[in-house]
Scaffold this motif. Sequence first.
Motif, PDB file in Angstrom:
ATOM      1  N   GLY A 153      55.831 -77.598  52.811  1.00 17.64           N
ATOM      2  CA  GLY A 153      55.144 -77.645  51.526  1.00 17.64           C
ATOM      3  C   GLY A 153      55.002 -76.258  50.926  1.00 17.64           C
ATOM      4  O   GLY A 153      55.868 -75.393  51.068  1.00 17.64           O
ATOM      5  N   GLU A 154      53.888 -76.029  50.239  1.00 17.11           N
ATOM      6  CA  GLU A 154      53.583 -74.731  49.655  1.00 17.11           C
ATOM      7  C   GLU A 154      52.829 -73.877  50.661  1.00 17.11           C
ATOM      8  O   GLU A 154      52.127 -74.393  51.531  1.00 17.11           O
ATOM      9  N   ALA A 155      52.959 -72.544  50.535  1.00 14.83           N
ATOM     10  CA  ALA A 155      52.321 -71.652  51.497  1.00 14.83           C
ATOM     11  C   ALA A 155      51.679 -70.465  50.809  1.00 14.83           C
ATOM     12  O   ALA A 155      52.273 -69.838  49.937  1.00 14.83           O
ATOM     13  N   GLY A 156      50.453 -70.151  51.223  1.00 13.77           N
ATOM     14  CA  GLY A 156      49.746 -68.955  50.790  1.00 13.77           C
ATOM     15  C   GLY A 156      49.366 -68.124  51.995  1.00 13.77           C
ATOM     16  O   GLY A 156      49.118 -68.656  53.082  1.00 13.77           O
ATOM     17  N   LEU A 157      49.342 -66.815  51.815  1.00 12.28           N
ATOM     18  CA  LEU A 157      48.995 -65.888  52.892  1.00 12.28           C
ATOM     19  C   LEU A 157      47.886 -64.979  52.381  1.00 12.28           C
ATOM     20  O   LEU A 157      48.070 -64.268  51.391  1.00 12.28           O
ATOM     21  N   TYR A 158      46.732 -65.007  53.036  1.00 14.48           N
ATOM     22  CA  TYR A 158      45.597 -64.169  52.649  1.00 14.48           C
ATOM     23  C   TYR A 158      45.393 -63.080  53.694  1.00 14.48           C
ATOM     24  O   TYR A 158      45.320 -63.364  54.893  1.00 14.48           O
ATOM     25  N   ILE A 159      45.311 -61.833  53.231  1.00 17.24           N
ATOM     26  CA  ILE A 159      45.136 -60.690  54.136  1.00 17.24           C
ATOM     27  C   ILE A 159      43.652 -60.341  54.185  1.00 17.24           C
ATOM     28  O   ILE A 159      43.065 -59.931  53.182  1.00 17.24           O
ATOM     29  N   LEU A 160      43.057 -60.501  55.360  1.00 19.24           N
ATOM     30  CA  LEU A 160      41.638 -60.171  55.528  1.00 19.24           C
ATOM     31  C   LEU A 160      41.472 -58.708  55.929  1.00 19.24           C
ATOM     32  O   LEU A 160      40.657 -57.985  55.340  1.00 19.24           O
ATOM     33  N   GLU A 161      42.220 -58.278  56.923  1.00 19.01           N
ATOM     34  CA  GLU A 161      42.140 -56.901  57.428  1.00 19.01           C
ATOM     35  C   GLU A 161      43.540 -56.395  57.716  1.00 19.01           C
ATOM     36  O   GLU A 161      44.438 -57.176  58.033  1.00 19.01           O
ATOM     37  N   GLY A 162      43.715 -55.065  57.642  1.00 17.93           N
ATOM     38  CA  GLY A 162      45.008 -54.480  57.947  1.00 17.93           C
ATOM     39  C   GLY A 162      45.974 -54.614  56.786  1.00 17.93           C
ATOM     40  O   GLY A 162      45.570 -54.611  55.620  1.00 17.93           O
ATOM     41  N   SER A 163      47.259 -54.761  57.088  1.00 17.66           N
ATOM     42  CA  SER A 163      48.266 -54.855  56.035  1.00 17.66           C
ATOM     43  C   SER A 163      49.529 -55.498  56.575  1.00 17.66           C
ATOM     44  O   SER A 163      49.766 -55.540  57.781  1.00 17.66           O
ATOM     45  N   ILE A 164      50.352 -55.980  55.638  1.00 17.17           N
ATOM     46  CA  ILE A 164      51.661 -56.502  56.000  1.00 17.17           C
ATOM     47  C   ILE A 164      52.710 -55.826  55.128  1.00 17.17           C
ATOM     48  O   ILE A 164      52.404 -55.286  54.061  1.00 17.17           O
ATOM     49  N   GLU A 165      53.936 -55.846  55.608  1.00 14.74           N
ATOM     50  CA  GLU A 165      55.056 -55.307  54.856  1.00 14.74           C
ATOM     51  C   GLU A 165      56.066 -56.421  54.609  1.00 14.74           C
ATOM     52  O   GLU A 165      56.375 -57.205  55.512  1.00 14.74           O
ATOM     53  N   ASN A 166      56.546 -56.490  53.376  1.00 15.31           N
ATOM     54  CA  ASN A 166      57.531 -57.498  53.010  1.00 15.31           C
ATOM     55  C   ASN A 166      58.536 -56.869  52.070  1.00 15.31           C
ATOM     56  O   ASN A 166      58.170 -56.412  50.983  1.00 15.31           O
ATOM     57  N   GLU A 167      59.776 -56.784  52.512  1.00 15.74           N
ATOM     58  CA  GLU A 167      60.893 -56.284  51.701  1.00 15.74           C
ATOM     59  C   GLU A 167      60.561 -54.943  51.066  1.00 15.74           C
ATOM     60  O   GLU A 167      60.768 -54.725  49.869  1.00 15.74           O
ATOM     61  N   GLY A 168      59.997 -54.031  51.870  1.00 16.22           N
ATOM     62  CA  GLY A 168      59.748 -52.668  51.430  1.00 16.22           C
ATOM     63  C   GLY A 168      58.423 -52.432  50.735  1.00 16.22           C
ATOM     64  O   GLY A 168      58.107 -51.294  50.370  1.00 16.22           O
ATOM     65  N   THR A 169      57.620 -53.472  50.550  1.00 14.42           N
ATOM     66  CA  THR A 169      56.322 -53.335  49.885  1.00 14.42           C
ATOM     67  C   THR A 169      55.207 -53.629  50.873  1.00 14.42           C
ATOM     68  O   THR A 169      55.312 -54.552  51.677  1.00 14.42           O
ATOM     69  N   THR A 170      54.144 -52.822  50.813  1.00  9.15           N
ATOM     70  CA  THR A 170      52.984 -53.018  51.681  1.00  9.15           C
ATOM     71  C   THR A 170      51.869 -53.695  50.897  1.00  9.15           C
ATOM     72  O   THR A 170      51.561 -53.313  49.770  1.00  9.15           O
ATOM     73  N   ASP A 218      59.250 -69.938  48.554  1.00  7.81           N
ATOM     74  CA  ASP A 218      59.790 -70.927  49.482  1.00  7.81           C
ATOM     75  C   ASP A 218      59.165 -70.675  50.845  1.00  7.81           C
ATOM     76  O   ASP A 218      59.442 -69.655  51.482  1.00  7.81           O
ATOM     77  N   SER A 219      58.313 -71.587  51.298  1.00 12.86           N
ATOM     78  CA  SER A 219      57.615 -71.373  52.565  1.00 12.86           C
ATOM     79  C   SER A 219      58.586 -71.246  53.734  1.00 12.86           C
ATOM     80  O   SER A 219      58.290 -70.599  54.741  1.00 12.86           O
ATOM     81  N   GLN A 220      59.777 -71.826  53.610  1.00 11.24           N
ATOM     82  CA  GLN A 220      60.751 -71.774  54.696  1.00 11.24           C
ATOM     83  C   GLN A 220      61.330 -70.368  54.904  1.00 11.24           C
ATOM     84  O   GLN A 220      61.971 -70.108  55.915  1.00 11.24           O
ATOM     85  N   LEU A 221      61.098 -69.484  53.949  1.00 16.62           N
ATOM     86  CA  LEU A 221      61.661 -68.133  54.035  1.00 16.62           C
ATOM     87  C   LEU A 221      60.611 -67.080  54.400  1.00 16.62           C
ATOM     88  O   LEU A 221      60.868 -65.895  54.246  1.00 16.62           O
ATOM     89  N   CYS A 222      59.437 -67.521  54.868  1.00 20.85           N
ATOM     90  CA  CYS A 222      58.352 -66.569  55.169  1.00 20.85           C
ATOM     91  C   CYS A 222      58.693 -65.720  56.393  1.00 20.85           C
ATOM     92  O   CYS A 222      58.758 -66.222  57.518  1.00 20.85           O
ATOM     93  N   GLU A 223      58.920 -64.432  56.142  1.00 20.91           N
ATOM     94  CA  GLU A 223      59.169 -63.460  57.204  1.00 20.91           C
ATOM     95  C   GLU A 223      58.590 -62.130  56.738  1.00 20.91           C
ATOM     96  O   GLU A 223      58.791 -61.717  55.597  1.00 20.91           O
ATOM     97  N   PHE A 224      57.838 -61.461  57.606  1.00 27.68           N
ATOM     98  CA  PHE A 224      57.158 -60.234  57.212  1.00 27.68           C
ATOM     99  C   PHE A 224      56.779 -59.463  58.475  1.00 27.68           C
ATOM    100  O   PHE A 224      56.915 -59.962  59.600  1.00 27.68           O
ATOM    101  N   THR A 225      56.293 -58.234  58.267  1.00 27.76           N
ATOM    102  CA  THR A 225      55.820 -57.397  59.376  1.00 27.76           C
ATOM    103  C   THR A 225      54.315 -57.238  59.278  1.00 27.76           C
ATOM    104  O   THR A 225      53.794 -56.878  58.218  1.00 27.76           O
ATOM    105  N   MET A 226      53.616 -57.533  60.370  1.00 25.68           N
ATOM    106  CA  MET A 226      52.182 -57.278  60.454  1.00 25.68           C
ATOM    107  C   MET A 226      51.983 -55.888  61.049  1.00 25.68           C
ATOM    108  O   MET A 226      52.434 -55.613  62.166  1.00 25.68           O
ATOM    109  N   ASN A 227      51.344 -54.988  60.306  1.00 32.06           N
ATOM    110  CA  ASN A 227      50.995 -53.694  60.877  1.00 32.06           C
ATOM    111  C   ASN A 227      49.871 -53.862  61.890  1.00 32.06           C
ATOM    112  O   ASN A 227      49.241 -54.924  61.974  1.00 32.06           O
ATOM    113  N   GLU A 228      49.602 -52.823  62.653  1.00 31.73           N
ATOM    114  CA  GLU A 228      48.646 -52.959  63.751  1.00 31.73           C
ATOM    115  C   GLU A 228      47.252 -53.349  63.242  1.00 31.73           C
ATOM    116  O   GLU A 228      46.852 -53.002  62.137  1.00 31.73           O
ATOM    117  N   ASN A 229      46.531 -54.104  64.086  1.00 35.16           N
ATOM    118  CA  ASN A 229      45.144 -54.524  63.819  1.00 35.16           C
ATOM    119  C   ASN A 229      45.011 -55.227  62.464  1.00 35.16           C
ATOM    120  O   ASN A 229      44.187 -54.871  61.630  1.00 35.16           O
TER     121      ASN A 229
END
Length: 298
Positions: free
Chosen positions: A195-212, A223-234
């Motif tokens: 279905g549809e997907a939302g991502l909420y950042i509470l603490e820390g940060s994520i990186e997606n395609e060069g953007t933090t 497209d929820s099927q394409l969700c891929e990202f980097t979680m930075n520490e903590n």
Amino acid sequence: MSNINLIIEERPRDIGNFMVGRLLPFKDKRMVGPFIFIDHMGPAALKAEENLDIAPHPHIGLSTLTYLFEGNIMHKDSLGTEMEIKPGQVNWMTAGKGITHSERAPEYLRHTNKMLHGLQIWVALPKELEQMEPSFYHADVEDLPQWEQDGVSYRLIAGSFMDHKSPVPVFSPLYFLELKNTTKQTVKIGKDLYGEAGLYILEGSIENEGTTFGPKELLVAKDSQLCEFTMNENTSIYFFGGDALPEPRFIYWNFVASDQALIDQAKQNWKDQRFPQVPGETEFIPLPEEHINLKPRA
């Protein structure tokens, strides 16, 4: 090409004696899957003389989900429920055709310094269940599925994800998922979302395609099927979404419905105090005369 369709930043909202960060609904995105309302409460340091006191108020057409990071809330409703919610637990109240509830600081904490921090969420009911009988469910921390995968800790708060299922009794295909890490990790989660997907950042940060992206940002996927990202520490993030409901929803104050007539009837019923009452409560929040009425778009 980026898979991020929309970036929503928290907007401050005054809900009486408390400020929250409003995430949904948003002018360009009313719902994500069946999720129709999300408020980020706090973090707020309350002095001994300060207390959360949300007097009895009504709901129709939705389920509420309360999830705390810090603090305690005493929930009372017109079913006779009295349930204190603590961090990591879930209160799931289904309004159906109508319920009334209050949310206050527990009596034993009312004269002490305290913290309050969490999420309050509304999930719209499917059209055929909008007028169901109201109900309440409480889940303890140990009731919720928890697991580790590729350096990330997962907790399934509600719904279904992969081969895990939360005991919270949801009424349409959805997920509400907590991810936490201590070291930098790449997360490939899309193949398990639907279905549809939302991502909420509470603490820390994520990186997606060069953007933090950092705290208090909600990202909605194209497209929820394409969700891929980097979680930075903590980092702590929350995934929510699922299958979108086929009909749009009207929203007025605490009322959600697929038919404006249900909203209008609920407004009149609350004005006339025909909703069921919360045992032991004498206060109530009056129907606001001026309130934004969100109508489905053509």
